[in-house]
Design an enzyme around this catalytic site. Sequence first.
Site, short mmCIF file in Angstrom:
data_model
loop_
_atom_site.label_atom_id
_atom_site.label_comp_id
_atom_site.label_asym_id
_atom_site.label_seq_id
_atom_site.Cartn_x
_atom_site.Cartn_y
_atom_site.Cartn_z
N ASP A 144 -7.41 -2.27 14.42
CA ASP A 144 -8.81 -2.57 14.06
C ASP A 144 -8.90 -3.84 13.19
OD1 ASP A 144 -7.81 -1.68 11.64
OD2 ASP A 144 -9.27 -0.08 11.36
N ASP A 162 0.82 -1.22 0.00
CA ASP A 162 0.00 0.00 0.00
C ASP A 162 0.85 1.26 0.00
OD1 ASP A 162 0.97 -0.38 2.56
OD2 ASP A 162 -0.98 -0.53 3.51
N HIS A 220 -7.12 -4.43 10.40
CA HIS A 220 -6.86 -4.28 8.96
C HIS A 220 -5.53 -4.91 8.55
CE1 HIS A 220 -4.89 -0.13 9.77
NE2 HIS A 220 -3.95 -0.85 9.22
N GLU A 226 -9.56 -1.88 5.49
CA GLU A 226 -10.22 -1.57 6.76
C GLU A 226 -11.43 -2.48 6.96
OE1 GLU A 226 -8.68 0.20 8.71
OE2 GLU A 226 -8.18 2.21 8.02
C1 GLP Z 1 -0.51 0.74 8.54
C2 GLP Z 1 -0.13 -0.14 7.36
C3 GLP Z 1 -0.30 -1.60 7.69
C4 GLP Z 1 0.36 -1.92 9.02
C5 GLP Z 1 -0.30 -1.11 10.11
C6 GLP Z 1 0.25 -1.40 11.49
O1 GLP Z 1 -1.87 0.97 8.63
N1 GLP Z 1 -0.88 0.17 6.20
O2 GLP Z 1 0.27 -2.39 6.65
O3 GLP Z 1 0.24 -3.29 9.30
O4 GLP Z 1 -0.07 0.25 9.80
O5 GLP Z 1 1.37 -0.61 11.73
P1 GLP Z 1 2.42 -0.87 12.85
O6 GLP Z 1 3.20 -2.03 12.41
O7 GLP Z 1 3.26 0.37 12.92
O8 GLP Z 1 1.67 -1.14 14.11
#
Ligand code: GLP
Length: 253
Positions: free
Chosen positions: A135, A66, A137, A142
Amino acid sequence: MQISISNTMEEASALAAKLIEDAVRKNPFTVLGLATGSTPLPLYAELVKACKEGLDFSRVRSFNLDEYYGLAPDHPQSYHYFMNENLFSKINIDLKNTRVPDGLAKDVPAFCKAYEEEMKAAGGVDIQVLGIGSDGHIGFNEPGSSPVSRTRLVSLTHSTIVDNTRFFANEAEVPRQAISMGIGTVMEARSCLLLAFGKNKAKAVKGMVEGGISQFCPASFLQMHASAYVFLDEDAASELQLKDYYKEIGAAR
Ligand code: GLP
């Protein structure tokens, strides 16, 4: 799903890295699906170490999950920038073989279609790295995301905007939209490696592993994946009802 619970995120990341390293050793043309966020950082550090010790990434291809919509590749919070900083510049991958969705795409549907086609032409993703949002995702899929969704423009939930504010000067600066591979796209990867660390992921992990398969926890669709590996630390695993059982069978493996 194969659940692995480690004492620390470093230990969990080393186990996940080993799967990637073995795959690259076996097939130098491995196609990786890559993720951003703080979670994969220790995994990427392991890959950097492996490269320094001689693992060759020069023919590996990669597709990122993404990118924030509206951020240029040189924006310090863009996922392009993140990947260059934390992985691509530190291993011998050929930048020409790496792809991150274009946050400045003008014709978004055309871009998304081309991204999917390029993945397919590359032979599909062999190993998809994933984190999880609080959440539930994955990528930026989402709650409410369809199991057959493909790469597309998505709107971030308020909770994701709040979670990701820590990377920006303030909440207003967090982009409201992103281009993300869909659940259907992720599910086509031959293997998925999902990592989750810390107490703030425990509820999402519980939903993903032991909840019903539901759009309300997009990561729960991974229960339907034939080769999904979940790497957790103790805190992220703390709400799992069958935690002791997963640990027992993990130790036996
Ligand atoms: C973002 C990314 C996800 C990732 C999530 C969690 O939303 N798009 O791919 O898994 O953050 O982030 P973190 O690893 O910093 O908790």
